[in-house]
Design a protein around this motif. Structure first.
Motif, PDB file in Angstrom:
ATOM      1  N   SER A   1       0.937   6.459  -5.207  1.00 54.25           N
ATOM      2  CA  SER A   1       1.549   5.189  -5.528  1.00 54.25           C
ATOM      3  C   SER A   1       1.670   5.024  -6.952  1.00 54.25           C
ATOM      4  O   SER A   1       1.187   5.790  -7.597  1.00 54.25           O
TER       5      SER A   1
ATOM      6  N   ARG B   1      -0.184   6.475   7.090  1.00 53.37           N
ATOM      7  CA  ARG B   1      -0.922   5.337   7.187  1.00 53.37           C
ATOM      8  C   ARG B   1      -1.652   4.888   5.751  1.00 53.37           C
ATOM      9  O   ARG B   1      -1.804   3.718   5.697  1.00 53.37           O
TER      10      ARG B   1
ATOM     11  N   GLY C   1      -0.911   5.443   2.981  1.00 53.99           N
ATOM     12  CA  GLY C   1       0.245   4.709   2.010  1.00 53.99           C
ATOM     13  C   GLY C   1       0.451   3.268   2.183  1.00 53.99           C
ATOM     14  O   GLY C   1       0.918   2.535   1.297  1.00 53.99           O
ATOM     15  N   GLU C   2       0.257   2.828   3.472  1.00 56.08           N
ATOM     16  CA  GLU C   2       0.374   1.441   3.854  1.00 56.08           C
ATOM     17  C   GLU C   2      -0.791   0.599   3.781  1.00 56.08           C
ATOM     18  O   GLU C   2      -0.751  -0.734   3.772  1.00 56.08           O
ATOM     19  N   HIS C   3      -1.939   1.316   3.417  1.00 59.11           N
ATOM     20  CA  HIS C   3      -3.205   0.667   3.376  1.00 59.11           C
ATOM     21  C   HIS C   3      -3.345  -0.058   2.009  1.00 59.11           C
ATOM     22  O   HIS C   3      -3.298   0.876   1.097  1.00 59.11           O
ATOM     23  N   ASN C   4      -3.407  -1.125   1.882  1.00 63.20           N
ATOM     24  CA  ASN C   4      -3.870  -1.605   0.610  1.00 63.20           C
ATOM     25  C   ASN C   4      -5.168  -1.068   0.046  1.00 63.20           C
ATOM     26  O   ASN C   4      -6.354  -1.169   0.698  1.00 63.20           O
TER      27      ASN C   4
END
Length: 187
Positions: free
Chosen positions: A101, A136, A138-141
């Motif tokens: 990120s 996945r 990378g999409e998780h907060n």
């Protein structure tokens, strides 16, 4: 890409403030290091939220290529840490998938899980599974970096994650939890 980690197990009564000071004084030296995606300066204490059995200093690196890794291992920085703590066994993994990120500098905790590769599953299928897990993540907060890699000598997979907040995972034989003291990153 290639991932790398070495670890020093320190005595139970070791003053971990020495590690904290070392990271504070020397951590910036690898900021903007050529071919380095990130270095997470990691530690674990027997007495804190990492729930570690041991006091550890265990930095984790994500390299863009093997040239960066070779230059580091052959350079003054690694000679210095080896001189202070002894020459460690350096683990490395071929990276299957990595997510980093733009906010990775805010990492405060890390987990590293090493799991065996099931001999009954084709390696290509396992790679797809691990790569999907990273995507996945990378999409998780809350997950600031996720790396999956493979080590063919021991037939193991590494799953490494960085987060801003403490992880919900439990430390066990396969999973270590660390505090992040500094993140060395490209500019």
């Amino acid at each position: 890409m290639i991932a790398m980690q070495y670890s020093f197990t320190l005595p139970a009564d070791y003053d971990m403030g020495i590690i904290d000071r070392r990271i504070a004084e020397k951590g910036h030296l690898l900021d903007n290091y050529p071919h380095l995606r990130f270095k997470a300066y990691l530690s674990a204490r027997r007495t804190d939220a990492t729930r570690s059995r041991d006091n550890l200093y265990a930095p984790f690196y994500l390299w863009d290529d093997v040239e960066g890794l070779n230059n580091f291992l052959g350079g003054d920085g690694f000679a210095g840490v080896s001189g202070a703590f002894g020459r460690p066994q350096v683990k490395s993994w071929f990276v299957w998938q990595a997510f980093v990120s733009p906010d990775v500098s805010q990492a405060a905790f890390a987990t590293r899980e090493i799991v065996p590769v099931d001999a009954s599953m084709p390696l290509g299928e396992r790679r797809k599974q691990e790569s999907g897990r990273v995507l996945r993540d990378g999409e998780h907060n809350g997950i600031l970096a996720s790396v999956a890699g493979f080590e063919p000598t021991t037939w193991t997979v590494v799953r490494f994650r960085l987060r801003a907040a403490e992880q919900p995972e439990q430390a066990d034989e396969a999973t270590r939890i660390y505090r992040v003291g500094h993140m060395s990153l490209p500019k």
